[in-house]
Design a protein around this motif. Structure first.
Motif, PDB file in Angstrom:
ATOM      1  N   LEU A  43       0.717  -1.544  -0.152  1.00 27.00           N
ATOM      2  CA  LEU A  43       0.093   0.009   0.065  1.00 27.00           C
ATOM      3  C   LEU A  43       0.515   1.274  -0.054  1.00 27.00           C
ATOM      4  O   LEU A  43       0.332   2.070  -0.341  1.00 27.00           O
ATOM      5  CB  LEU A  43      -1.201  -0.039   1.036  1.00 27.00           C
ATOM      6  N   ALA A  44       2.250   0.994   0.484  1.00 25.48           N
ATOM      7  CA  ALA A  44       2.649   2.412   0.070  1.00 25.48           C
ATOM      8  C   ALA A  44       2.359   3.634   1.457  1.00 25.48           C
ATOM      9  O   ALA A  44       2.187   4.695   0.751  1.00 25.48           O
ATOM     10  CB  ALA A  44       3.433   3.195  -0.838  1.00 25.48           C
ATOM     11  N   PRO A  45       1.616   3.138   3.132  1.00 23.08           N
ATOM     12  CA  PRO A  45       0.831   4.215   3.266  1.00 23.08           C
ATOM     13  C   PRO A  45       2.259   5.314   4.218  1.00 23.08           C
ATOM     14  O   PRO A  45       1.795   4.655   5.627  1.00 23.08           O
ATOM     15  CB  PRO A  45       0.343   3.188   4.353  1.00 23.08           C
ATOM     16  N   TRP A  46       2.604   5.286   3.354  1.00 18.86           N
ATOM     17  CA  TRP A  46       3.613   6.810   4.227  1.00 18.86           C
ATOM     18  C   TRP A  46       3.849   8.033   3.296  1.00 18.86           C
ATOM     19  O   TRP A  46       3.902   7.422   2.007  1.00 18.86           O
ATOM     20  CB  TRP A  46       4.777   6.494   4.829  1.00 18.86           C
ATOM     21  N   ARG A  47       4.499   9.363   3.202  1.00 18.22           N
ATOM     22  CA  ARG A  47       5.666   9.916   3.116  1.00 18.22           C
ATOM     23  C   ARG A  47       5.726  10.402   3.750  1.00 18.22           C
ATOM     24  O   ARG A  47       6.123  10.314   5.315  1.00 18.22           O
ATOM     25  CB  ARG A  47       4.070  10.900   2.902  1.00 18.22           C
ATOM     26  N   VAL A  48       7.422  11.010   3.521  1.00 19.84           N
ATOM     27  CA  VAL A  48       8.175  12.025   4.109  1.00 19.84           C
ATOM     28  C   VAL A  48       8.268  13.168   3.925  1.00 19.84           C
ATOM     29  O   VAL A  48       8.177  13.793   2.675  1.00 19.84           O
ATOM     30  CB  VAL A  48       9.375  11.372   4.290  1.00 19.84           C
ATOM     31  N   ILE A  49       8.001  14.335   4.550  1.00 24.28           N
ATOM     32  CA  ILE A  49       8.072  16.305   4.245  1.00 24.28           C
ATOM     33  C   ILE A  49       9.351  15.971   4.780  1.00 24.28           C
ATOM     34  O   ILE A  49      10.038  16.321   5.722  1.00 24.28           O
ATOM     35  CB  ILE A  49       6.503  16.949   5.117  1.00 24.28           C
ATOM     36  N   GLU A  50      10.044  16.926   4.126  1.00 25.64           N
ATOM     37  CA  GLU A  50      11.412  17.904   4.241  1.00 25.64           C
ATOM     38  C   GLU A  50      10.323  18.515   5.149  1.00 25.64           C
ATOM     39  O   GLU A  50      10.934  20.314   3.757  1.00 25.64           O
ATOM     40  CB  GLU A  50      12.187  17.759   3.049  1.00 25.64           C
ATOM     41  N   LEU A  51      11.589  19.609   5.699  1.00 23.66           N
ATOM     42  CA  LEU A  51      11.512  21.080   6.742  1.00 23.66           C
ATOM     43  C   LEU A  51      12.878  21.721   6.083  1.00 23.66           C
ATOM     44  O   LEU A  51      13.502  20.876   7.409  1.00 23.66           O
ATOM     45  CB  LEU A  51      10.880  20.848   7.819  1.00 23.66           C
ATOM     46  N   ARG A  52      13.529  22.556   5.690  1.00 29.97           N
ATOM     47  CA  ARG A  52      14.901  22.626   5.918  1.00 29.97           C
ATOM     48  C   ARG A  52      13.541  25.048   6.040  1.00 29.97           C
ATOM     49  O   ARG A  52      12.906  25.203   5.672  1.00 29.97           O
ATOM     50  CB  ARG A  52      15.530  23.180   4.536  1.00 29.97           C
ATOM     51  N   GLY A  53      14.880  25.455   6.582  1.00 28.06           N
ATOM     52  CA  GLY A  53      14.744  27.125   6.782  1.00 28.06           C
ATOM     53  C   GLY A  53      13.711  26.903   7.206  1.00 28.06           C
ATOM     54  O   GLY A  53      13.552  27.083   8.295  1.00 28.06           O
ATOM     55  N   GLU A  54      12.913  28.375   6.497  1.00 26.77           N
ATOM     56  CA  GLU A  54      11.666  28.908   7.467  1.00 26.77           C
ATOM     57  C   GLU A  54      10.916  28.204   7.438  1.00 26.77           C
ATOM     58  O   GLU A  54       9.849  28.210   8.549  1.00 26.77           O
ATOM     59  CB  GLU A  54      11.346  29.665   6.282  1.00 26.77           C
ATOM     60  N   ALA A  55      10.497  26.583   6.782  1.00 20.78           N
ATOM     61  CA  ALA A  55      10.024  25.630   7.501  1.00 20.78           C
ATOM     62  C   ALA A  55       9.585  25.221   9.295  1.00 20.78           C
ATOM     63  O   ALA A  55       8.729  24.654   9.295  1.00 20.78           O
ATOM     64  CB  ALA A  55       9.664  24.318   6.117  1.00 20.78           C
ATOM     65  N   ARG A  56      10.952  25.112   9.286  1.00 22.71           N
ATOM     66  CA  ARG A  56      10.832  24.567  11.035  1.00 22.71           C
ATOM     67  C   ARG A  56      10.608  25.944  10.959  1.00 22.71           C
ATOM     68  O   ARG A  56      10.165  25.508  12.342  1.00 22.71           O
ATOM     69  CB  ARG A  56      12.649  24.547  11.167  1.00 22.71           C
ATOM     70  N   GLU A  57      10.142  27.203  10.696  1.00 22.23           N
ATOM     71  CA  GLU A  57      10.215  28.196  11.710  1.00 22.23           C
ATOM     72  C   GLU A  57       7.946  28.227  12.221  1.00 22.23           C
ATOM     73  O   GLU A  57       8.871  28.253  13.008  1.00 22.23           O
ATOM     74  CB  GLU A  57      10.466  29.496  11.270  1.00 22.23           C
ATOM     75  N   ARG A  58       8.216  28.142  10.923  1.00 20.27           N
ATOM     76  CA  ARG A  58       6.829  27.773  10.717  1.00 20.27           C
ATOM     77  C   ARG A  58       6.495  26.735  11.670  1.00 20.27           C
ATOM     78  O   ARG A  58       4.772  26.765  12.949  1.00 20.27           O
ATOM     79  CB  ARG A  58       6.212  27.859   9.191  1.00 20.27           C
ATOM     80  N   LEU A  59       7.392  25.987  11.823  1.00 17.69           N
ATOM     81  CA  LEU A  59       6.763  24.711  13.045  1.00 17.69           C
ATOM     82  C   LEU A  59       7.261  24.775  14.019  1.00 17.69           C
ATOM     83  O   LEU A  59       6.621  24.864  14.839  1.00 17.69           O
ATOM     84  CB  LEU A  59       7.793  23.453  12.629  1.00 17.69           C
ATOM     85  N   GLY A  60       7.709  25.689  14.777  1.00 16.91           N
ATOM     86  CA  GLY A  60       8.231  26.476  15.803  1.00 16.91           C
ATOM     87  C   GLY A  60       6.725  27.139  16.319  1.00 16.91           C
ATOM     88  O   GLY A  60       5.994  26.616  17.692  1.00 16.91           O
ATOM     89  N   ARG A  61       6.280  27.747  14.981  1.00 19.81           N
ATOM     90  CA  ARG A  61       5.342  28.650  15.639  1.00 19.81           C
ATOM     91  C   ARG A  61       3.753  27.300  16.011  1.00 19.81           C
ATOM     92  O   ARG A  61       3.212  28.500  16.728  1.00 19.81           O
ATOM     93  CB  ARG A  61       5.185  29.935  14.513  1.00 19.81           C
ATOM     94  N   ALA A  62       3.925  27.121  15.200  1.00 20.15           N
ATOM     95  CA  ALA A  62       2.624  26.021  15.260  1.00 20.15           C
ATOM     96  C   ALA A  62       2.348  25.203  16.566  1.00 20.15           C
ATOM     97  O   ALA A  62       1.487  24.911  16.846  1.00 20.15           O
ATOM     98  CB  ALA A  62       2.208  25.010  14.030  1.00 20.15           C
ATOM     99  N   LEU A  63       4.068  24.827  17.185  1.00 19.79           N
ATOM    100  CA  LEU A  63       3.912  24.330  18.186  1.00 19.79           C
ATOM    101  C   LEU A  63       3.843  24.458  19.359  1.00 19.79           C
ATOM    102  O   LEU A  63       2.740  24.509  20.431  1.00 19.79           O
ATOM    103  CB  LEU A  63       5.579  23.732  18.376  1.00 19.79           C
ATOM    104  N   ALA A  64       4.209  26.091  19.528  1.00 23.90           N
ATOM    105  CA  ALA A  64       3.967  27.474  20.556  1.00 23.90           C
ATOM    106  C   ALA A  64       2.596  27.623  20.328  1.00 23.90           C
ATOM    107  O   ALA A  64       1.927  27.862  21.650  1.00 23.90           O
ATOM    108  CB  ALA A  64       5.070  28.762  20.316  1.00 23.90           C
TER     109      ALA A  64
END
Length: 183
Positions: A43-64
């Motif tokens: 089924l290949a029931p997976w994917r991987v999302i690559e986060l570099r640069g500003e995407a990591r900052e957006r993740l920090g804001r979402a976590l906060a």
């Protein structure tokens, strides 16, 4: 390149990494191998999302934001995704199947993540799988643009291995304590 046994035996989590990171081409090569995990129904029931640069900052804001919604101080979470130059979000993509339950599909995605961590470690990169209480919040889901059938399992934090910093070796596993014989 060593054996799978050697890679598994030598693997360690690296909590501190440098700003170096594998290229996209290197990730594609390693992920091509990691994606060969056992996959009932193919089924290949997976994917991987690559986060570099500003995407990591957006993740920090979402976590906060998620922490604040839970009544906690979110400021400490803003910098957490910046601890590595590359984050690989591991996503389970549950497919409709009468034969393969959702938990098994999550296990396939988890297997890809673990195999990827072994391959990255063997290739000389520092890797640590991280999760937390806000991994599956609405803000984090939105930030990763997950579809309804997708679940975020966590992130592989990836970077260079710093000189002179020794991560402690894990204790050997007492396999006898975990292997039982059904009589």
């Amino acid at each position: 390149m060593g054996s799978a046994f050697e890679a598994a035996g030598e693997r360690r989590s690296r909590s501190r990494v440098t700003d170096a990171a594998p290229t996209r081409d290197e990730l594609l090569r390693l992920l091509g191998a990691a994606g060969r995990v056992a996959d009932h129904g193919s089924l290949a029931p997976w994917r991987v999302i690559e986060l570099r640069g500003e995407a990591r900052e957006r993740l920090g804001r979402a976590l906060a934001a998620s922490a604040r919604r839970a009544g906690r101080d979110g400021d400490a979470l803003l910098g957490k995704p910046l601890r590595a130059p590359l984050l690989l979000a591991i996503v389970s993509r549950r497919q409709p199947s009468e034969k393969v339950d959702g938990w098994e599909q999550d296990a396939v995605a988890s297997g890809v993540a673990h195999t990827m961590s072994l391959l990255l470690d063997e290739a000389g990169w520092g890797v640590m799988w991280r999760t937390g209480p806000y991994t599956r919040t609405k803000a984090v889901r939105r930030m990763h643009a997950l579809a309804k059938n997708e679940r975020l399992l966590g992130w592989l934090y990836v970077g260079g291995v710093p000189d002179g910093i020794r991560e402690p070796r894990r204790k050997p596993v007492d396999a006898g304590a975990f292997l039982t014989l059904l009589g």
